[in-house]
Design a protein around this motif. Structure first.
Motif, PDB file in Angstrom:
ATOM      1  N   UNK B  53       0.831  -1.202   0.000  1.00  0.00           N
ATOM      2  CA  UNK B  53       0.000   0.000   0.000  1.00  0.00           C
ATOM      3  C   UNK B  53       0.865   1.251   0.000  1.00  0.00           C
ATOM      4  N   UNK B  54       1.866   1.271   0.872  1.00  0.00           N
ATOM      5  CA  UNK B  54       2.749   2.435   0.965  1.00  0.00           C
ATOM      6  C   UNK B  54       3.435   2.681  -0.370  1.00  0.00           C
ATOM      7  N   UNK B  55       3.930   1.603  -0.984  1.00  0.00           N
ATOM      8  CA  UNK B  55       4.616   1.750  -2.266  1.00  0.00           C
ATOM      9  C   UNK B  55       3.660   2.303  -3.319  1.00  0.00           C
ATOM     10  N   UNK B  56       2.467   1.755  -3.375  1.00  0.00           N
ATOM     11  CA  UNK B  56       1.504   2.191  -4.380  1.00  0.00           C
ATOM     12  C   UNK B  56       1.164   3.668  -4.194  1.00  0.00           C
ATOM     13  N   UNK B  57       1.032   4.063  -2.956  1.00  0.00           N
ATOM     14  CA  UNK B  57       0.704   5.449  -2.650  1.00  0.00           C
ATOM     15  C   UNK B  57       1.830   6.385  -3.071  1.00  0.00           C
ATOM     16  N   UNK B 114      -5.006   0.730 -10.525  1.00  0.00           N
ATOM     17  CA  UNK B 114      -4.352   1.046  -9.259  1.00  0.00           C
ATOM     18  C   UNK B 114      -5.101   2.144  -8.526  1.00  0.00           C
ATOM     19  N   UNK B 115      -5.472   3.154  -9.292  1.00  0.00           N
ATOM     20  CA  UNK B 115      -6.208   4.262  -8.685  1.00  0.00           C
ATOM     21  C   UNK B 115      -7.558   3.770  -8.155  1.00  0.00           C
ATOM     22  N   UNK B 120     -11.153   2.200  -3.643  1.00  0.00           N
ATOM     23  CA  UNK B 120     -11.919   1.204  -2.885  1.00  0.00           C
ATOM     24  C   UNK B 120     -11.366   1.052  -1.472  1.00  0.00           C
ATOM     25  N   UNK B 121     -10.049   1.210  -1.385  1.00  0.00           N
ATOM     26  CA  UNK B 121      -9.395   1.037  -0.103  1.00  0.00           C
ATOM     27  C   UNK B 121      -9.594   2.251   0.802  1.00  0.00           C
ATOM     28  N   UNK B 122      -9.867   3.366   0.197  1.00  0.00           N
ATOM     29  CA  UNK B 122      -9.873   4.642   0.925  1.00  0.00           C
ATOM     30  C   UNK B 122     -10.668   4.626   2.230  1.00  0.00           C
ATOM     31  N   UNK B 123     -11.896   4.112   2.205  1.00  0.00           N
ATOM     32  CA  UNK B 123     -12.662   4.142   3.466  1.00  0.00           C
ATOM     33  C   UNK B 123     -11.978   3.353   4.574  1.00  0.00           C
ATOM     34  N   UNK B 124     -11.369   2.239   4.224  1.00  0.00           N
ATOM     35  CA  UNK B 124     -10.708   1.438   5.249  1.00  0.00           C
ATOM     36  C   UNK B 124      -9.470   2.149   5.776  1.00  0.00           C
ATOM     37  N   UNK B 125      -8.730   2.732   4.844  1.00  0.00           N
ATOM     38  CA  UNK B 125      -7.550   3.485   5.257  1.00  0.00           C
ATOM     39  C   UNK B 125      -7.980   4.629   6.162  1.00  0.00           C
ATOM     40  N   UNK B 126      -9.053   5.300   5.749  1.00  0.00           N
ATOM     41  CA  UNK B 126      -9.543   6.433   6.530  1.00  0.00           C
ATOM     42  C   UNK B 126      -9.931   5.979   7.939  1.00  0.00           C
ATOM     43  N   UNK B 127     -10.632   4.859   8.012  1.00  0.00           N
ATOM     44  CA  UNK B 127     -11.029   4.351   9.326  1.00  0.00           C
ATOM     45  C   UNK B 127      -9.809   4.061  10.194  1.00  0.00           C
ATOM     46  N   UNK B 128      -8.860   3.409   9.577  1.00  0.00           N
ATOM     47  CA  UNK B 128      -7.643   3.063  10.308  1.00  0.00           C
ATOM     48  C   UNK B 128      -6.944   4.328  10.805  1.00  0.00           C
ATOM     49  N   UNK B 129      -6.737   5.265   9.888  1.00  0.00           N
ATOM     50  CA  UNK B 129      -6.045   6.499  10.256  1.00  0.00           C
ATOM     51  C   UNK B 129      -6.823   7.266  11.311  1.00  0.00           C
TER      52      UNK B 129
END
Lengths: 155, 155
Positions: B53-57, B114-115, B120-129
């Motif tokens: 994830x970090x690499x992709x970002x 990739x984008x 799709x991942x954004x909500x989960x990342x947001x929740x985590x953060x």
DNA sequence: TATTGTTATACTCTATAACTATA
DNA sequence: TATAGTTATAGAGTATAACAATA
């Protein structure tokens, strides 16, 4: 001699981390990694990895502790504790004594040699800790409190 | 029914961590581990590990970045970057384009897919953060600053 | 049945060194 | 010679599941 359109070079100050730069998890990993390496470099001269060091210290502070409780203390599964214990035991840094009251349990305790190793290690550990403490400064209590809350509450 | 001399049980509040309890490095590891697992649990549903994830970002934020610079940004050796890139590429989340100016370099960029995955991942990342941010609270800037200083200065 | 610790096993992450190809 | 990326390889660290001994 003007500055040209360099293509993301060396020290990588030109890399844009985006939202990653605000992500606590990411910086947690990088900091942990750096701290781990620094410790390993110091303690490695005495052949004690960070994980083994933590286990030995917990055993020193809790004579008679079992592997389950030790695992919970250092946040590792019991099956991950076994090889650590075996290594420490092989090196005669700890003793294993089957509990008379409950013969399933093994009571762990540090040996004289274990204590001696901790003593030899002490200056390096102190340097490492002092390094970190210096960086964190007066906020240490709050900083540690936040790390503990992350560990406890992130579920 | 008095409290008996329990032998270091369950939640392990009775374990004495000794100096370890004051060791920043130790709590850094436990917190990082917890945060990593929490992220993996969320993002795992979409098959993207924290490192990937970090690499992709970083690639998304730095179109044309090379693997060396990427490695420096996420604090990994180039040989550790290769398999990440291969995996992202196989899944067509990134494109690799040999630089015309310097044919040794591979310019990385994110694909539409990739984008879409990041979206799709954004909500989960947001929740985590958000989880982490809530725990850290108003001290976040200071907290992040300390983590960065640890990474930079522990040498 | 439940618990303590071990074993077998496998998986992830990572780096070092040697390599290819380009510069 | 130096650099970008790959490959071969190895090691550490960890967990899951099944197991043995004991409770």
């Amino acid at each position: 001699m003007g500055v040209r359109k360099r293509e993301l070079p060396g020290g990588s100050p030109l890399v844009n981390l985006g939202t990653l730069d605000e992500a606590i998890g990411f910086h947690l990993r990088v900091a942990q990694d750096a701290s781990f390496r620094a410790f390993a470099r110091r303690a490695g001269q005495h052949d004690l990895k960070p994980g083994h060091f933590a286990a030995l210290l917990v055993i020193a502070n809790n004579p008679g502790i079992g592997q389950g409780a030790l695992g919970r203390a250092i946040a590792r599964d019991k099956s991950s504790v076994t090889p650590i214990i075996q290594s420490l035991s092989r090196r005669e840094l700890i003793d294993r004594l089957t509990s008379a009251a409950d013969r399933r349990r093994i009571q762990l305790s540090i040996t004289k040699a274990g204590r001696a190793l901790l003593r030899r290690l002490a200056p390096h550990v102190r340097n490492h800790d002092r390094n970190l403490d210096t960086i964190v400064g007066a906020d240490k209590a709050r900083f540690l409190g936040l790390l503990k809350r992350i560990a406890d509450e992130i579920s």
